[in-house]
Structure formats: C-alpha cells, structure tokens
Design an enzyme around this catalytic site. Structure first.
Site, PDB file in Angstrom:
ATOM      1  N   LYS A   1      -1.630 -18.566  13.427  1.00 25.46           N
ATOM      2  CA  LYS A   1      -2.700 -17.569  13.265  1.00 25.46           C
ATOM      3  C   LYS A   1      -2.212 -16.436  12.359  1.00 25.46           C
ATOM      4  O   LYS A   1      -2.945 -15.949  11.494  1.00 25.46           O
ATOM      5  CB  LYS A   1      -3.148 -17.026  14.623  1.00 25.46           C
ATOM      6  CG  LYS A   1      -3.856 -18.057  15.475  1.00 25.46           C
ATOM      7  CD  LYS A   1      -5.155 -18.556  14.822  1.00 25.46           C
ATOM      8  CE  LYS A   1      -5.743 -19.768  15.485  1.00 25.46           C
ATOM      9  NZ  LYS A   1      -6.790 -20.445  14.753  1.00 25.46           N
TER      10      LYS A   1
ATOM     11  N   TYR B   1       1.971 -21.947  17.673  1.00 27.65           N
ATOM     12  CA  TYR B   1       0.521 -21.726  17.597  1.00 27.65           C
ATOM     13  C   TYR B   1       0.226 -20.313  17.107  1.00 27.65           C
ATOM     14  O   TYR B   1      -0.552 -20.114  16.165  1.00 27.65           O
ATOM     15  CB  TYR B   1      -0.150 -21.965  18.970  1.00 27.65           C
ATOM     16  CG  TYR B   1      -1.553 -21.408  18.994  1.00 27.65           C
ATOM     17  CD1 TYR B   1      -2.573 -22.073  18.338  1.00 27.65           C
ATOM     18  CD2 TYR B   1      -1.843 -20.176  19.609  1.00 27.65           C
ATOM     19  CE1 TYR B   1      -3.873 -21.541  18.312  1.00 27.65           C
ATOM     20  CE2 TYR B   1      -3.126 -19.639  19.587  1.00 27.65           C
ATOM     21  CZ  TYR B   1      -4.128 -20.324  18.931  1.00 27.65           C
ATOM     22  OH  TYR B   1      -5.393 -19.790  18.891  1.00 27.65           O
TER      23      TYR B   1
ATOM     24  N   SER C   1      -6.665 -14.497  16.577  1.00 28.03           N
ATOM     25  CA  SER C   1      -6.411 -14.319  18.005  1.00 28.03           C
ATOM     26  C   SER C   1      -5.652 -13.032  18.274  1.00 28.03           C
ATOM     27  O   SER C   1      -4.842 -12.589  17.446  1.00 28.03           O
ATOM     28  CB  SER C   1      -5.591 -15.522  18.465  1.00 28.03           C
ATOM     29  OG  SER C   1      -5.047 -15.307  19.728  1.00 28.03           O
TER      30      SER C   1
HETATM   31  P1  NAD Z   1     -11.461 -26.280  20.680  1.00 28.35           P
HETATM   32  O1  NAD Z   1     -10.255 -27.136  20.734  1.00 28.35           O
HETATM   33  O2  NAD Z   1     -12.453 -26.391  21.770  1.00 28.35           O
HETATM   34  O3  NAD Z   1     -12.224 -26.505  19.300  1.00 28.35           O
HETATM   35  C1  NAD Z   1     -11.560 -26.796  18.113  1.00 28.35           C
HETATM   36  C2  NAD Z   1     -12.223 -28.026  17.516  1.00 28.35           C
HETATM   37  O4  NAD Z   1     -11.603 -28.334  16.263  1.00 28.35           O
HETATM   38  C3  NAD Z   1     -12.094 -29.264  18.389  1.00 28.35           C
HETATM   39  O5  NAD Z   1     -13.386 -29.819  18.605  1.00 28.35           O
HETATM   40  C4  NAD Z   1     -11.216 -30.219  17.583  1.00 28.35           C
HETATM   41  O6  NAD Z   1     -11.569 -31.565  17.777  1.00 28.35           O
HETATM   42  C5  NAD Z   1     -11.455 -29.735  16.160  1.00 28.35           C
HETATM   43  N1  NAD Z   1     -10.343 -29.960  15.229  1.00 28.35           N
HETATM   44  C6  NAD Z   1      -9.039 -29.628  15.376  1.00 28.35           C
HETATM   45  N2  NAD Z   1      -8.351 -29.956  14.271  1.00 28.35           N
HETATM   46  C7  NAD Z   1      -9.231 -30.512  13.392  1.00 28.35           C
HETATM   47  C8  NAD Z   1      -9.123 -31.034  12.099  1.00 28.35           C
HETATM   48  N3  NAD Z   1      -7.954 -31.097  11.445  1.00 28.35           N
HETATM   49  N4  NAD Z   1     -10.241 -31.521  11.483  1.00 28.35           N
HETATM   50  C9  NAD Z   1     -11.444 -31.485  12.114  1.00 28.35           C
HETATM   51  N5  NAD Z   1     -11.590 -30.985  13.356  1.00 28.35           N
HETATM   52  C10 NAD Z   1     -10.504 -30.517  14.002  1.00 28.35           C
HETATM   53  O7  NAD Z   1     -10.946 -24.765  20.523  1.00 28.35           O
HETATM   54  P2  NAD Z   1     -11.746 -23.413  20.684  1.00 28.35           P
HETATM   55  O8  NAD Z   1     -11.333 -22.775  21.946  1.00 28.35           O
HETATM   56  O9  NAD Z   1     -13.165 -23.618  20.386  1.00 28.35           O
HETATM   57  O10 NAD Z   1     -11.074 -22.562  19.532  1.00 28.35           O
HETATM   58  C11 NAD Z   1     -11.661 -22.445  18.252  1.00 28.35           C
HETATM   59  C12 NAD Z   1     -10.778 -21.594  17.373  1.00 28.35           C
HETATM   60  O11 NAD Z   1     -10.596 -20.316  17.985  1.00 28.35           O
HETATM   61  C13 NAD Z   1      -9.375 -22.147  17.167  1.00 28.35           C
HETATM   62  O12 NAD Z   1      -8.992 -21.875  15.838  1.00 28.35           O
HETATM   63  C14 NAD Z   1      -8.530 -21.358  18.130  1.00 28.35           C
HETATM   64  O13 NAD Z   1      -7.201 -21.264  17.718  1.00 28.35           O
HETATM   65  C15 NAD Z   1      -9.214 -20.003  18.084  1.00 28.35           C
HETATM   66  N6  NAD Z   1      -9.012 -19.186  19.281  1.00 28.35           N
HETATM   67  C16 NAD Z   1      -9.353 -19.685  20.498  1.00 28.35           C
HETATM   68  C17 NAD Z   1      -9.158 -18.900  21.623  1.00 28.35           C
HETATM   69  C18 NAD Z   1      -9.478 -19.435  22.992  1.00 28.35           C
HETATM   70  O14 NAD Z   1      -9.029 -18.836  23.966  1.00 28.35           O
HETATM   71  N7  NAD Z   1     -10.244 -20.491  23.130  1.00 28.35           N
HETATM   72  C19 NAD Z   1      -8.643 -17.598  21.512  1.00 28.35           C
HETATM   73  C20 NAD Z   1      -8.325 -17.123  20.236  1.00 28.35           C
HETATM   74  C21 NAD Z   1      -8.523 -17.929  19.124  1.00 28.35           C
HETATM   75  C1  WQD Z   2      -4.122 -15.445  31.348  1.00 36.32           C
HETATM   76  C2  WQD Z   2      -3.306 -14.926  32.507  1.00 36.32           C
HETATM   77  C3  WQD Z   2      -1.277 -16.143  32.920  1.00 36.32           C
HETATM   78  C4  WQD Z   2      -2.994 -19.900  34.176  1.00 36.32           C
HETATM   79  C5  WQD Z   2      -3.987 -17.553  25.758  1.00 36.32           C
HETATM   80  C6  WQD Z   2      -3.241 -17.915  24.507  1.00 36.32           C
HETATM   81  C7  WQD Z   2      -3.445 -16.891  23.443  1.00 36.32           C
HETATM   82  C8  WQD Z   2      -4.926 -16.669  23.183  1.00 36.32           C
HETATM   83  C9  WQD Z   2      -5.573 -16.226  24.440  1.00 36.32           C
HETATM   84  C10 WQD Z   2      -5.699 -18.320  21.597  1.00 36.32           C
HETATM   85  C11 WQD Z   2      -1.807 -14.901  32.233  1.00 36.32           C
HETATM   86  C12 WQD Z   2      -2.225 -16.267  34.088  1.00 36.32           C
HETATM   87  C13 WQD Z   2      -2.855 -18.606  33.740  1.00 36.32           C
HETATM   88  C14 WQD Z   2      -2.612 -20.214  35.505  1.00 36.32           C
HETATM   89  C15 WQD Z   2      -2.013 -17.932  35.858  1.00 36.32           C
HETATM   90  N1  WQD Z   2      -5.577 -17.885  22.785  1.00 36.32           N
HETATM   91  N2  WQD Z   2      -2.368 -17.638  34.565  1.00 36.32           N
HETATM   92  N3  WQD Z   2      -2.134 -19.203  36.299  1.00 36.32           N
HETATM   93  O1  WQD Z   2      -2.077 -15.810  28.352  1.00 36.32           O
HETATM   94  O2  WQD Z   2      -3.955 -14.511  27.397  1.00 36.32           O
HETATM   95  O3  WQD Z   2      -3.254 -16.535  26.331  1.00 36.32           O
HETATM   96  O4  WQD Z   2      -5.345 -17.212  25.458  1.00 36.32           O
HETATM   97  O5  WQD Z   2      -5.419 -17.796  20.570  1.00 36.32           O
HETATM   98  O6  WQD Z   2      -2.809 -17.318  22.303  1.00 36.32           O
HETATM   99  O7  WQD Z   2      -1.872 -17.984  24.839  1.00 36.32           O
HETATM  100  O8  WQD Z   2      -4.460 -16.651  28.541  1.00 36.32           O
HETATM  101  O9  WQD Z   2      -5.675 -17.923  30.228  1.00 36.32           O
HETATM  102  O10 WQD Z   2      -3.392 -18.734  29.509  1.00 36.32           O
HETATM  103  O11 WQD Z   2      -3.578 -16.672  30.911  1.00 36.32           O
HETATM  104  O12 WQD Z   2      -1.550 -17.062  36.619  1.00 36.32           O
HETATM  105  O13 WQD Z   2      -2.680 -21.352  35.945  1.00 36.32           O
HETATM  106  O14 WQD Z   2      -3.468 -15.845  33.609  1.00 36.32           O
HETATM  107  O15 WQD Z   2       0.048 -16.023  33.370  1.00 36.32           O
HETATM  108  O16 WQD Z   2      -1.276 -13.795  32.856  1.00 36.32           O
HETATM  109  P1  WQD Z   2      -3.367 -15.843  27.682  1.00 36.32           P
HETATM  110  P2  WQD Z   2      -4.304 -17.599  29.782  1.00 36.32           P
END
Ligand code: NAD
Ligand code: WQD
Length: 345
Positions: free
Chosen positions: A156, A152, A127
């Site tokens: 990562k 969290y 991330s």
């Molecule tokens: P998500 O929660 O939709 O998907 C994750 C899935 O993993 C879920 O279906 C959950 O049930 C499963 N899971 C969690 N722990 C488990 C375990 N111990 N065993 C088996 N299954 C398990 O999340 P996502 O948004 O699809 O994110 C996927 C990956 O990407 C994550 O590692 C997350 O940290 C990373 N990521 C997400 C974002 C985002 O904004 N969505 C941004 C950066 C990184």
């Molecule tokens: C975006 C902007 C909020 C909700 C998250 C995780 C980060 C990474 C990316 C996984 C910010 C604003 C939000 C609301 C708002 N994910 N906001 N009202 O902050 O980039 O981070 O996603 O790894 O670890 O923290 O994304 O969508 O939460 O927020 O004003 O109700 O929207 O303050 O400026 P962010 P976000």
C-alpha cells in the site's frame, strides 16, 4: 451520457458495495475480477439490489495481454476504481513475492493502460496501515507514514508512492488514494458482504462466525494495552459509508473538482472503539453472547488508531452516517444469509 467506470476487484467485499452505489448514482460500470477471493454470483446480487446487473470480466489484471485486450474493446472510460489486491496481512508475511507481484504489477499495468488508452483518473484503495502506530491521535493525512510491518502494508505504501510519482509527471492522469480504517458490515439487503477465506484474520467476521457457532470461541489478542479496557482500539466504519465516499471521489475526478493531480483522504468515523466494545455491540444487536478468552498480544498489532476524517468531511462533503451497532447488525444479517445459502446449495 453516463460516465463509464471500471471497478477492479468488483466482486470483492468493498468493490461490490461500491458497485451498488455507483450504479445507484447513475454510473455505467464494468467489473473486473479474477475471482481469487470472490464469486461471480456477486455480480448477479448487485443486479438484484440495483436492478442493473453489471458486466463482469473474469481475468487477472496482472495479465497485460488480457488487460490490453479489455481496454481496446472498452473505450471512453472516465475512471478506474482499483480495489483488486491480496489483503491478508498474516499471509503476506509468508508469501511476500506473491503479494508484491499481485498488488504492484496490477497497479503498474493499470497506470500504463491509463496513459496508453487515455483513461484520466483512478481511485486507489489504500489503508490506515500506512500510519503504523501513530504518535498523535486522531490521525491526519499528513501524519508520518511509518515503515511497514508486513509485505501487505508495504504494497500500500509503495502503491501510493508509485501513483504519486506517476501523477506528478504524466499530466493527463490524476488519482485519489483513500486510506480506509476498518470497514465492517454489509449492504442492508444482506445479499452481499465480506467473504473471508478459511479462518478469518479480522475481528468482526470472527465475531459473527463465533456468534453463528462456526467458531467455538473468540480469542481476544491482549488486554494489557495502554487503553481504557486494555484491548486495542480501532475505527470501524460501515462499508456502505465507505462505498459512498468512493462515488464522491469518482465524481470529484470525473468532474475535475480535484485540487491537485494526486490527493489522499482518510476514511473513518473519527471514533475509536475497543475490541471489547465491538464484542458488546455484536451482543446488543444479535442478542447472542460471545464466548471469548483473553490471549497474548498478536505480533504486529497496533495498540490504538482512529482517523481524523475532517479533511474528507470538508473537501469531499462526506462523513459516516451509520453507528457501530447498525454496521454490526448488517454484518450479522450477512453472516446468517451466507450460512443459510451455503446450507441450501
Ligand atoms: P476482497 O479480497 O474482498 O476484494 C478484492 C478482490 O480483488 C477479490 O474479489 C479478488 O478476487 C480480486 N483480485 C485480487 N487480485 C486480482 C487480480 N490480480 N486481478 C483481478 N482481480 C483480483 O478485498 P476488499 O476487502 O474488498 O479490499 C479491497 C481493497 O481495499 C484492497 O485493495 C484492500 O487492500 C483494500 N483495503 C481493504 C481493507 C479491509 O479491511 N477490507 C482495509 C484497507 C484497505
Ligand atoms: C482488530 C483488533 C486484533 C481478530 C487489519 C489490517 C490492516 C487494515 C485494517 C487493510 C486487533 C483484534 C482480531 C481476533 C482479536 N486492512 N482481534 N481477535 O488489526 O486493524 O488490521 O485491518 O488494509 O492492514 O491488518 O484489524 O480486524 O485484524 O483486528 O482480538 O480473532 O481485533 O488484535 O486489536 P486490524 P483486525
């Protein structure tokens, strides 16, 4: 013969979109998910989109016994795409041990299995959170990793370090960490998408839920930042673009095109978008006005961040194809689909 890929977290948001792209690109996939944050029906929907329903194994990958049983049964695996993790930043502050346990034990179990069962490669979901507030924008892969603000985020950073150390000494395994910026939107079929539990923490699901009338109004966290309109800036990329990058990363590893045993790529559009601009985009594509009020800053928020994706552009031959409006439109279509579905169930 088709290459076999394991997708952990395969019924989750990004995992399910990647599963679609992998199947469409001719990979043979198996999903693993414990359904903590997703539903088994997603595997069926992947089947509906692609014409091939992938097998889904429901278990917790922290459970070593079950994981070993799985790998004894499933041989000749070319790669693991490791999405499974807990991902709610706010929740992680209150449940640090659960987060460290789930996100790190799962990763360690998989790395051990790779060594034991001759699985040569992994793609890891990292991330942009690892960069904190970068001094220089846009962010390159060699920008300094900053101390994590949340447990969290720390999972990562530590996860990446564990993979880097493991791949540097275990010669038969290699990995790619993909640092996602802000994935949004859904598959154009609108039958898979993001399923937030309870009140969404993230901006786009909060916007679409407000648009649908589930939330009264959106709270915009701060308009006194040092940005053109005072609200924070992010790099929102379409989840399908993100999914396609995974297929390229998988192919790079499986076909031995990687340069080093461990590589890191930023995945973003390269364009910063403010919170207000994101709201305007939703209003444009939906024709619905979003009621919002400006509130105080959210603790821990980064003021502005966007990617320099040029390394991924060059090395992976990948770049985002969808505009913000296109991504937002699919987020809206998905919101409508899931609400109608819930009502009819
Ligand atoms: P998500 O929660 O939709 O998907 C994750 C899935 O993993 C879920 O279906 C959950 O049930 C499963 N899971 C969690 N722990 C488990 C375990 N111990 N065993 C088996 N299954 C398990 O999340 P996502 O948004 O699809 O994110 C996927 C990956 O990407 C994550 O590692 C997350 O940290 C990373 N990521 C997400 C974002 C985002 O904004 N969505 C941004 C950066 C990184
Ligand atoms: C975006 C902007 C909020 C909700 C998250 C995780 C980060 C990474 C990316 C996984 C910010 C604003 C939000 C609301 C708002 N994910 N906001 N009202 O902050 O980039 O981070 O996603 O790894 O670890 O923290 O994304 O969508 O939460 O927020 O004003 O109700 O929207 O303050 O400026 P962010 P976000």
């Amino acid at each position: 013969m088709k290459k076999k890929i394991i997708v952990t977290g395969g019924t989750g948001y990004i995992g399910s979109h990647t599963a679609v792209e992998l199947i469409e690109e001719g990979f043979d996939i198996i999903l693993i998910d414990n359904l903590y944050n997703s539903e088994a029906v997603v595997a069926e929907r992947i089947g509906k989109i692609t014409g091939t329903k992938p097998p889904l194994e429901v278990f917790d990958i922290c459970d070593k016994l079950k994981l070993n049983r799985f790998f004894k049964k499933n041989k000749d695996i070319a790669a693991i795409m490791h999405f499974a993790a807990y991902k709610a930043v706010g929740e992680s502050v209150n449940k640090p041990i659960e987060y460290y346990r789930n996100n790190l034990v799962s990763l360690i179990n998989l790395l051990e299995a790779m060594n034991q069962y001759n699985i040569p490669s992994m793609v890891f979901s990292s991330s942009c959170t690892v960069y904190g507030q970068p001094e220089k924008l846009p962010v390159k892969e060699d920008s300094p990793v900053q101390p994590a603000i949340s447990p969290y985020g720390n999972t990562k950073q530590i996860g990446e370090e564990i993979i880097r150390d493991a791949t540097s000494v275990i010669q038969n395994i290699k990995a790619i960490s993909l640092r996602y910026f802000n994935p949004i939107g859904a598959h154009p079929s609108a039958i898979i998408g993001e399923l937030p539990r309870g009140v969404p923490e993230n901006l786009v699901p909060y916007i679409t839920q407000t648009g649908y009338g589930i939330r009264d109004e959106l709270k915009v966290f701060g308009n006194d930042y040092n940005t053109p309109d005072g609200t924070c800036i992010r790099d929102f990329l379409h989840v399908v673009d993100l999914a396609k990058a995974h297929v390229i990363a998988a192919r790079r590893l499986v076909e031995n095109k990687n340069r080093k045993n461990y590589e890191v790529f930023n995945l973003g559009t390269g364009k910063g978008v403010s919170v207000l601009e994101a709201i305007q985009s939703f209003e444009r594509v939906s024709g619905i006005k979003i009621k919002y009020t400006i509130k105080g800053r959210r603790p821990g928020d980064i003021e502005k961040i966007w990617a320099d994706p040029s390394y991924a552009n060059r090395e992976l031959g990948w770049k985002t194809m969808s505009s913000l409006d296109e991504a937002m439109k699919t987020a809206w279509e998905w919101e409508k689909y899931i609400r109608k579905k819930n009502l009819s169930e």
